[in-house]
Design an enzyme around this catalytic site. Sequence first.
Site, PDB file in Angstrom:
ATOM      1  N   TYR A  56      -5.520   7.055  -2.342  1.00  0.00           N
ATOM      2  CA  TYR A  56      -6.092   5.817  -2.892  1.00  0.00           C
ATOM      3  C   TYR A  56      -6.815   6.073  -4.215  1.00  0.00           C
ATOM      4  O   TYR A  56      -6.859   5.186  -5.068  1.00  0.00           O
ATOM      5  CB  TYR A  56      -6.987   5.113  -1.861  1.00  0.00           C
ATOM      6  CG  TYR A  56      -6.145   4.435  -0.805  1.00  0.00           C
ATOM      7  CD1 TYR A  56      -5.503   3.228  -1.088  1.00  0.00           C
ATOM      8  CD2 TYR A  56      -5.936   5.019   0.439  1.00  0.00           C
ATOM      9  CE1 TYR A  56      -4.695   2.619  -0.146  1.00  0.00           C
ATOM     10  CE2 TYR A  56      -5.128   4.415   1.395  1.00  0.00           C
ATOM     11  CZ  TYR A  56      -4.509   3.218   1.094  1.00  0.00           C
ATOM     12  OH  TYR A  56      -3.690   2.609   2.018  1.00  0.00           O
ATOM     13  N   ASN A  92      -2.145  -8.004  -2.122  1.00  0.00           N
ATOM     14  CA  ASN A  92      -2.213  -6.854  -3.026  1.00  0.00           C
ATOM     15  C   ASN A  92      -3.632  -6.336  -3.157  1.00  0.00           C
ATOM     16  O   ASN A  92      -4.583  -7.113  -3.190  1.00  0.00           O
ATOM     17  CB  ASN A  92      -1.667  -7.231  -4.397  1.00  0.00           C
ATOM     18  CG  ASN A  92      -0.213  -7.649  -4.327  1.00  0.00           C
ATOM     19  OD1 ASN A  92       0.449  -7.376  -3.331  1.00  0.00           O
ATOM     20  ND2 ASN A  92       0.277  -8.309  -5.356  1.00  0.00           N
ATOM     21  N   VAL A  93      -3.746  -5.033  -3.288  1.00  0.00           N
ATOM     22  CA  VAL A  93      -5.062  -4.416  -3.441  1.00  0.00           C
ATOM     23  C   VAL A  93      -5.351  -4.105  -4.910  1.00  0.00           C
ATOM     24  O   VAL A  93      -6.413  -3.598  -5.233  1.00  0.00           O
ATOM     25  CB  VAL A  93      -5.198  -3.162  -2.541  1.00  0.00           C
ATOM     26  CG1 VAL A  93      -5.143  -3.571  -1.071  1.00  0.00           C
ATOM     27  CG2 VAL A  93      -4.126  -2.118  -2.829  1.00  0.00           C
ATOM     28  N   HIS A 109      -6.106  -8.108   2.196  1.00  0.00           N
ATOM     29  CA  HIS A 109      -5.972  -6.705   2.609  1.00  0.00           C
ATOM     30  C   HIS A 109      -6.952  -5.774   1.894  1.00  0.00           C
ATOM     31  O   HIS A 109      -6.750  -4.557   1.875  1.00  0.00           O
ATOM     32  CB  HIS A 109      -4.538  -6.209   2.369  1.00  0.00           C
ATOM     33  CG  HIS A 109      -3.544  -6.782   3.335  1.00  0.00           C
ATOM     34  ND1 HIS A 109      -2.175  -6.743   3.132  1.00  0.00           N
ATOM     35  CD2 HIS A 109      -3.724  -7.400   4.528  1.00  0.00           C
ATOM     36  CE1 HIS A 109      -1.566  -7.326   4.149  1.00  0.00           C
ATOM     37  NE2 HIS A 109      -2.477  -7.740   5.005  1.00  0.00           N
ATOM     38  N   CYS A 139     -26.932   2.682   1.203  1.00  0.00           N
ATOM     39  CA  CYS A 139     -27.721   3.484   2.154  1.00  0.00           C
ATOM     40  C   CYS A 139     -27.919   4.924   1.711  1.00  0.00           C
ATOM     41  O   CYS A 139     -28.678   5.677   2.339  1.00  0.00           O
ATOM     42  CB  CYS A 139     -27.099   3.447   3.548  1.00  0.00           C
ATOM     43  SG  CYS A 139     -25.570   4.404   3.708  1.00  0.00           S
ATOM     44  N   SER A 178       7.677  -9.407   1.397  1.00  0.00           N
ATOM     45  CA  SER A 178       8.840  -9.218   2.263  1.00  0.00           C
ATOM     46  C   SER A 178       8.711  -9.978   3.578  1.00  0.00           C
ATOM     47  O   SER A 178       9.665 -10.069   4.340  1.00  0.00           O
ATOM     48  CB  SER A 178       9.027  -7.726   2.558  1.00  0.00           C
ATOM     49  OG  SER A 178       7.885  -7.232   3.230  1.00  0.00           O
TER      50      SER A 178
HETATM   51  P1  OAD Z   1       6.833  -5.300   0.295  1.00  0.00           P
HETATM   52  O1  OAD Z   1       7.068  -4.049  -0.492  1.00  0.00           O
HETATM   53  O2  OAD Z   1       7.053  -5.257   1.754  1.00  0.00           O
HETATM   54  O3  OAD Z   1       7.759  -6.464  -0.283  1.00  0.00           O
HETATM   55  C1  OAD Z   1       7.842  -6.734  -1.648  1.00  0.00           C
HETATM   56  C2  OAD Z   1       8.766  -7.931  -1.856  1.00  0.00           C
HETATM   57  O4  OAD Z   1       8.783  -8.211  -3.242  1.00  0.00           O
HETATM   58  C3  OAD Z   1      10.218  -7.712  -1.410  1.00  0.00           C
HETATM   59  O5  OAD Z   1      10.662  -8.850  -0.677  1.00  0.00           O
HETATM   60  C4  OAD Z   1      10.976  -7.599  -2.735  1.00  0.00           C
HETATM   61  O6  OAD Z   1      12.284  -8.155  -2.665  1.00  0.00           O
HETATM   62  C5  OAD Z   1      10.109  -8.448  -3.656  1.00  0.00           C
HETATM   63  N1  OAD Z   1      10.185  -8.061  -5.067  1.00  0.00           N
HETATM   64  C6  OAD Z   1      10.344  -6.826  -5.608  1.00  0.00           C
HETATM   65  N2  OAD Z   1      10.332  -6.884  -6.942  1.00  0.00           N
HETATM   66  C7  OAD Z   1      10.153  -8.188  -7.280  1.00  0.00           C
HETATM   67  C8  OAD Z   1      10.079  -8.908  -8.511  1.00  0.00           C
HETATM   68  N3  OAD Z   1      10.151  -8.286  -9.682  1.00  0.00           N
HETATM   69  N4  OAD Z   1       9.894 -10.239  -8.459  1.00  0.00           N
HETATM   70  C9  OAD Z   1       9.805 -10.896  -7.282  1.00  0.00           C
HETATM   71  N5  OAD Z   1       9.886 -10.282  -6.086  1.00  0.00           N
HETATM   72  C10 OAD Z   1      10.060  -8.948  -6.076  1.00  0.00           C
HETATM   73  O7  OAD Z   1       5.355  -5.780  -0.063  1.00  0.00           O
HETATM   74  P2  OAD Z   1       4.410  -6.822   0.708  1.00  0.00           P
HETATM   75  O8  OAD Z   1       5.219  -7.905   1.325  1.00  0.00           O
HETATM   76  O9  OAD Z   1       3.347  -7.193  -0.243  1.00  0.00           O
HETATM   77  O10 OAD Z   1      -0.552  -3.741   3.358  1.00  0.00           O
HETATM   78  O11 OAD Z   1       3.809  -5.902   1.831  1.00  0.00           O
HETATM   79  C11 OAD Z   1       2.865  -6.443   2.725  1.00  0.00           C
HETATM   80  C12 OAD Z   1       1.824  -5.411   3.113  1.00  0.00           C
HETATM   81  O12 OAD Z   1       2.477  -4.252   3.631  1.00  0.00           O
HETATM   82  C13 OAD Z   1       1.018  -4.883   1.963  1.00  0.00           C
HETATM   83  O13 OAD Z   1      -0.079  -5.721   1.604  1.00  0.00           O
HETATM   84  C14 OAD Z   1       0.540  -3.574   2.469  1.00  0.00           C
HETATM   85  C15 OAD Z   1       1.772  -3.081   3.179  1.00  0.00           C
HETATM   86  O14 OAD Z   1       1.552  -2.272   4.226  1.00  0.00           O
HETATM   87  C16 OAD Z   1      -1.683  -3.004   3.170  1.00  0.00           C
HETATM   88  O15 OAD Z   1      -1.837  -2.229   2.252  1.00  0.00           O
HETATM   89  C17 OAD Z   1      -2.737  -3.231   4.171  1.00  0.00           C
END
Ligand code: OAD
Length: 238
Positions: A56, A92-93, A109, A139, A178
């Site tokens: 991180y 997103n973080v 998140h 603290c 996703s």
């Molecule tokens: P993912 O990596 O699972 O999904 C990213 C999505 O973005 C996919 O559906 C891609 O098709 C799409 N994508 C990629 N490039 C793109 C672009 N240029 N324009 C539009 N879409 C695009 O990421 P998240 O769904 O955000 O949790 O993942 C969810 C959580 O899983 C995250 O917040 C994280 C992870 O574990 C924690 O960190 C707690």
Amino acid sequence: MTAIRNIVILTGAGISAESGLATFRGPDGLWEGHRVEDVCTPEALARDPELVLRFYDARRAALATVQPNPAHRALARLDRAWPGELLIVTQNVDDLHERAGAKRLIHIHGELLSALCRACGARERFAGSMLDGPPCAACGQAGALRPDIVFFGEIPYRMDEIEDALLQADLFVSIGTSGAVYPAAGFVQIARTVGARTLELNLEPSAGSSLFEQANYGPASRIVPEWVERLLARPDLV
Ligand code: OAD
């Protein structure tokens, strides 16, 4: 159709992809070379704190090398211009939404630029390295800070506010996610129960794409600004 008033927007890693930040579920299934469960669980932090803190620290340092893209800027413009209720819920973080100027924003998140003290529970703005074991500003305990990231198995932030907004929504839009991680993946169903219109904006159909009434597929930097301009011009059309 009646005009839209209350909007909830969910964003995921896809909105930051064109800024140069890796998505979680890329073609190799790894996040920056790691399995998510090796860096994103309380068990991983307990087992190998050095690996997790280093990981991180690197993600936090990488924020200095990236900029918001047209999709972040378009949502910030919508936030400024929209007269009704609006809430951007990001998984997103990174800090690209706020750097683009978005104000009505929740990091469900957690945030890379925040630290959570394991000794006293304080959350504080943090921009340095946790591997060095800096003291908690609240603290004073050294070595107790961990990333303020909601790991798998932990409870996402501000769910009550998000559920309230979803229950008032006329429009729910999911961008660049996703649909693999709950509870965020279930927001579309909550919005549908109150009759909200639903729209997916993503590079390709997500796991939950069939739950959305409408969809546009393409890179976020193109399709999000196009959608925002359309909505501001004609709030009765999605
Ligand atoms: P993912 O990596 O699972 O999904 C990213 C999505 O973005 C996919 O559906 C891609 O098709 C799409 N994508 C990629 N490039 C793109 C672009 N240029 N324009 C539009 N879409 C695009 O990421 P998240 O769904 O955000 O949790 O993942 C969810 C959580 O899983 C995250 O917040 C994280 C992870 O574990 C924690 O960190 C707690």
